[in-house]
Design a protein around this motif. Sequence first.
Motif, PDB file in Angstrom:
ATOM      1  N   VAL A  91      34.244  55.078  36.418  1.00 21.48           N
ATOM      2  CA  VAL A  91      33.030  54.813  37.195  1.00 21.48           C
ATOM      3  C   VAL A  91      33.436  54.668  38.655  1.00 21.48           C
ATOM      4  O   VAL A  91      34.569  54.305  38.976  1.00 21.48           O
ATOM      5  CB  VAL A  91      32.296  53.530  36.710  1.00 21.48           C
ATOM      6  N   GLN A  92      32.512  54.965  39.534  1.00 22.58           N
ATOM      7  CA  GLN A  92      32.738  54.836  40.975  1.00 22.58           C
ATOM      8  C   GLN A  92      32.082  53.544  41.457  1.00 22.58           C
ATOM      9  O   GLN A  92      30.872  53.377  41.333  1.00 22.58           O
ATOM     10  CB  GLN A  92      32.148  56.039  41.720  1.00 22.58           C
ATOM     11  N   VAL A  93      32.886  52.625  41.980  1.00 25.00           N
ATOM     12  CA  VAL A  93      32.374  51.368  42.533  1.00 25.00           C
ATOM     13  C   VAL A  93      32.378  51.510  44.049  1.00 25.00           C
ATOM     14  O   VAL A  93      33.434  51.705  44.665  1.00 25.00           O
ATOM     15  CB  VAL A  93      33.245  50.166  42.096  1.00 25.00           C
ATOM     16  N   ASP A  94      31.189  51.428  44.646  1.00 23.54           N
ATOM     17  CA  ASP A  94      31.078  51.585  46.097  1.00 23.54           C
ATOM     18  C   ASP A  94      31.206  50.262  46.834  1.00 23.54           C
ATOM     19  O   ASP A  94      31.772  50.207  47.921  1.00 23.54           O
ATOM     20  CB  ASP A  94      29.736  52.235  46.453  1.00 23.54           C
ATOM     21  N   HIS A  95      30.681  49.186  46.223  1.00 19.35           N
ATOM     22  CA  HIS A  95      30.665  47.898  46.925  1.00 19.35           C
ATOM     23  C   HIS A  95      30.720  46.773  45.897  1.00 19.35           C
ATOM     24  O   HIS A  95      29.963  46.772  44.923  1.00 19.35           O
ATOM     25  CB  HIS A  95      29.387  47.789  47.773  1.00 19.35           C
ATOM     26  N   TRP A  96      31.628  45.812  46.123  1.00 18.92           N
ATOM     27  CA  TRP A  96      31.724  44.623  45.270  1.00 18.92           C
ATOM     28  C   TRP A  96      30.932  43.494  45.915  1.00 18.92           C
ATOM     29  O   TRP A  96      30.941  43.321  47.124  1.00 18.92           O
ATOM     30  CB  TRP A  96      33.179  44.188  45.102  1.00 18.92           C
ATOM     31  N   GLN A  97      30.261  42.718  45.106  1.00 19.01           N
ATOM     32  CA  GLN A  97      29.515  41.565  45.607  1.00 19.01           C
ATOM     33  C   GLN A  97      30.438  40.354  45.660  1.00 19.01           C
ATOM     34  O   GLN A  97      31.546  40.366  45.114  1.00 19.01           O
ATOM     35  CB  GLN A  97      28.307  41.301  44.707  1.00 19.01           C
ATOM     36  N   ALA A  98      29.982  39.296  46.297  1.00 18.65           N
ATOM     37  CA  ALA A  98      30.809  38.099  46.484  1.00 18.65           C
ATOM     38  C   ALA A  98      31.168  37.427  45.156  1.00 18.65           C
ATOM     39  O   ALA A  98      32.215  36.779  45.063  1.00 18.65           O
ATOM     40  CB  ALA A  98      30.080  37.107  47.385  1.00 18.65           C
ATOM     41  N   ASP A  99      30.339  37.589  44.133  1.00 18.09           N
ATOM     42  CA  ASP A  99      30.626  36.938  42.845  1.00 18.09           C
ATOM     43  C   ASP A  99      31.591  37.737  41.971  1.00 18.09           C
ATOM     44  O   ASP A  99      31.875  37.366  40.842  1.00 18.09           O
ATOM     45  CB  ASP A  99      29.339  36.663  42.082  1.00 18.09           C
ATOM     46  N   GLY A 100      32.137  38.852  42.493  1.00 19.47           N
ATOM     47  CA  GLY A 100      33.113  39.642  41.748  1.00 19.47           C
ATOM     48  C   GLY A 100      32.512  40.685  40.831  1.00 19.47           C
ATOM     49  O   GLY A 100      33.207  41.242  39.994  1.00 19.47           O
ATOM     50  N   THR A 101      31.217  40.950  40.989  1.00 19.22           N
ATOM     51  CA  THR A 101      30.565  41.983  40.190  1.00 19.22           C
ATOM     52  C   THR A 101      30.102  43.107  41.102  1.00 19.22           C
ATOM     53  O   THR A 101      30.039  42.963  42.319  1.00 19.22           O
ATOM     54  CB  THR A 101      29.351  41.423  39.417  1.00 19.22           C
ATOM     55  N   ALA A 102      29.784  44.208  40.478  1.00 24.75           N
ATOM     56  CA  ALA A 102      29.235  45.350  41.212  1.00 24.75           C
ATOM     57  C   ALA A 102      28.233  46.037  40.301  1.00 24.75           C
ATOM     58  O   ALA A 102      28.265  45.877  39.081  1.00 24.75           O
ATOM     59  CB  ALA A 102      30.341  46.316  41.615  1.00 24.75           C
ATOM     60  N   TRP A 111      24.605  49.696  35.528  1.00 21.14           N
ATOM     61  CA  TRP A 111      25.456  48.778  34.765  1.00 21.14           C
ATOM     62  C   TRP A 111      26.072  47.775  35.723  1.00 21.14           C
ATOM     63  O   TRP A 111      26.383  48.079  36.864  1.00 21.14           O
ATOM     64  CB  TRP A 111      26.599  49.536  34.087  1.00 21.14           C
ATOM     65  N   THR A 112      26.310  46.580  35.216  1.00 14.40           N
ATOM     66  CA  THR A 112      27.057  45.584  35.963  1.00 14.40           C
ATOM     67  C   THR A 112      28.511  45.685  35.525  1.00 14.40           C
ATOM     68  O   THR A 112      28.805  45.695  34.333  1.00 14.40           O
ATOM     69  CB  THR A 112      26.526  44.165  35.682  1.00 14.40           C
ATOM     70  N   VAL A 113      29.392  45.801  36.504  1.00 14.24           N
ATOM     71  CA  VAL A 113      30.823  45.859  36.196  1.00 14.24           C
ATOM     72  C   VAL A 113      31.498  44.652  36.830  1.00 14.24           C
ATOM     73  O   VAL A 113      31.020  44.082  37.809  1.00 14.24           O
ATOM     74  CB  VAL A 113      31.475  47.168  36.706  1.00 14.24           C
ATOM     75  N   PHE A 114      32.611  44.257  36.239  1.00 14.23           N
ATOM     76  CA  PHE A 114      33.434  43.190  36.809  1.00 14.23           C
ATOM     77  C   PHE A 114      34.887  43.544  36.570  1.00 14.23           C
ATOM     78  O   PHE A 114      35.212  44.352  35.701  1.00 14.23           O
ATOM     79  CB  PHE A 114      33.062  41.820  36.236  1.00 14.23           C
ATOM     80  N   HIS A 115      35.757  42.950  37.340  1.00 12.27           N
ATOM     81  CA  HIS A 115      37.174  43.259  37.233  1.00 12.27           C
ATOM     82  C   HIS A 115      37.873  42.157  36.440  1.00 12.27           C
ATOM     83  O   HIS A 115      37.309  41.095  36.185  1.00 12.27           O
ATOM     84  CB  HIS A 115      37.805  43.418  38.619  1.00 12.27           C
ATOM     85  N   ARG A 116      39.115  42.420  36.072  1.00 15.05           N
ATOM     86  CA  ARG A 116      39.899  41.421  35.346  1.00 15.05           C
ATOM     87  C   ARG A 116      40.127  40.195  36.230  1.00 15.05           C
ATOM     88  O   ARG A 116      40.249  40.314  37.442  1.00 15.05           O
ATOM     89  CB  ARG A 116      41.247  41.999  34.929  1.00 15.05           C
ATOM     90  N   PRO A 117      40.214  39.016  35.627  1.00 13.46           N
ATOM     91  CA  PRO A 117      40.491  37.813  36.429  1.00 13.46           C
ATOM     92  C   PRO A 117      41.831  37.942  37.158  1.00 13.46           C
ATOM     93  O   PRO A 117      42.815  38.439  36.601  1.00 13.46           O
ATOM     94  CB  PRO A 117      40.547  36.697  35.389  1.00 13.46           C
ATOM     95  N   GLY A 118      41.857  37.503  38.394  1.00 12.81           N
ATOM     96  CA  GLY A 118      43.078  37.537  39.187  1.00 12.81           C
ATOM     97  C   GLY A 118      43.304  38.836  39.925  1.00 12.81           C
ATOM     98  O   GLY A 118      44.279  38.963  40.646  1.00 12.81           O
ATOM     99  N   VAL A 119      42.441  39.810  39.754  1.00 17.20           N
ATOM    100  CA  VAL A 119      42.589  41.107  40.420  1.00 17.20           C
ATOM    101  C   VAL A 119      41.627  41.142  41.595  1.00 17.20           C
ATOM    102  O   VAL A 119      40.463  40.790  41.464  1.00 17.20           O
ATOM    103  CB  VAL A 119      42.291  42.270  39.448  1.00 17.20           C
ATOM    104  N   MET A 120      42.128  41.572  42.756  1.00 14.63           N
ATOM    105  CA  MET A 120      41.273  41.683  43.935  1.00 14.63           C
ATOM    106  C   MET A 120      40.403  42.934  43.816  1.00 14.63           C
ATOM    107  O   MET A 120      40.929  44.029  43.619  1.00 14.63           O
ATOM    108  CB  MET A 120      42.132  41.776  45.202  1.00 14.63           C
ATOM    109  N   PRO A 121      39.086  42.793  43.906  1.00 14.90           N
ATOM    110  CA  PRO A 121      38.216  43.969  43.798  1.00 14.90           C
ATOM    111  C   PRO A 121      38.339  44.855  45.035  1.00 14.90           C
ATOM    112  O   PRO A 121      38.463  44.372  46.150  1.00 14.90           O
ATOM    113  CB  PRO A 121      36.824  43.362  43.680  1.00 14.90           C
ATOM    114  N   ALA A 122      38.349  46.145  44.780  1.00 13.19           N
ATOM    115  CA  ALA A 122      38.396  47.121  45.871  1.00 13.19           C
ATOM    116  C   ALA A 122      37.505  48.288  45.476  1.00 13.19           C
ATOM    117  O   ALA A 122      37.438  48.653  44.300  1.00 13.19           O
ATOM    118  CB  ALA A 122      39.829  47.597  46.099  1.00 13.19           C
ATOM    119  N   PRO A 123      36.783  48.859  46.435  1.00 15.30           N
ATOM    120  CA  PRO A 123      35.946  50.013  46.118  1.00 15.30           C
ATOM    121  C   PRO A 123      36.807  51.196  45.672  1.00 15.30           C
ATOM    122  O   PRO A 123      37.975  51.302  46.007  1.00 15.30           O
ATOM    123  CB  PRO A 123      35.231  50.324  47.436  1.00 15.30           C
ATOM    124  N   GLY A 124      36.193  52.079  44.903  1.00 10.39           N
ATOM    125  CA  GLY A 124      36.890  53.276  44.459  1.00 10.39           C
ATOM    126  C   GLY A 124      36.627  53.563  42.991  1.00 10.39           C
ATOM    127  O   GLY A 124      35.712  53.019  42.377  1.00 10.39           O
TER     128      GLY A 124
END
Length: 141
Positions: A91-102, A111-124
Amino acid sequence: MAESTIWWLMAGSAVAVELVTGTFYLLMLAIGLASAALAAHLGASITLQFLSAAVVGGAAIVGWHLLRGRRPQGPGSAANPDLHLDVGETVQVDHWQADGTASVHYRGANWTVFHRPGVMPAPGVHRVAEVVGSRLMVDRV
């Protein structure tokens, strides 16, 4: 009634109960009961029949338990691609929100996506690692 018939009836009952409960260990006990029935057919004493049932059934259970314990466990159901066709897709994530979801558009829906705990979110581009309810856990590709 012949002793072998009683053993065969008990073995069949164990198989029937296993089919209802899904406990594979009952099949191992049924193997032991069948060995006692074969011992009865060969004319063994009742003591040898019980010993045959106990030894063969017990050995089958221990063998199955050891064999099952050695196999590597597969991924949990949330990360199993055989259960969730989305696992492994990108999936292509363009922008992460402050709560760690996109929010991403995937398979014709948002769809709502989230990253693994401890991982810094980055677009892409991200790969779906797990399906958690109606949300997707993703890893950076």
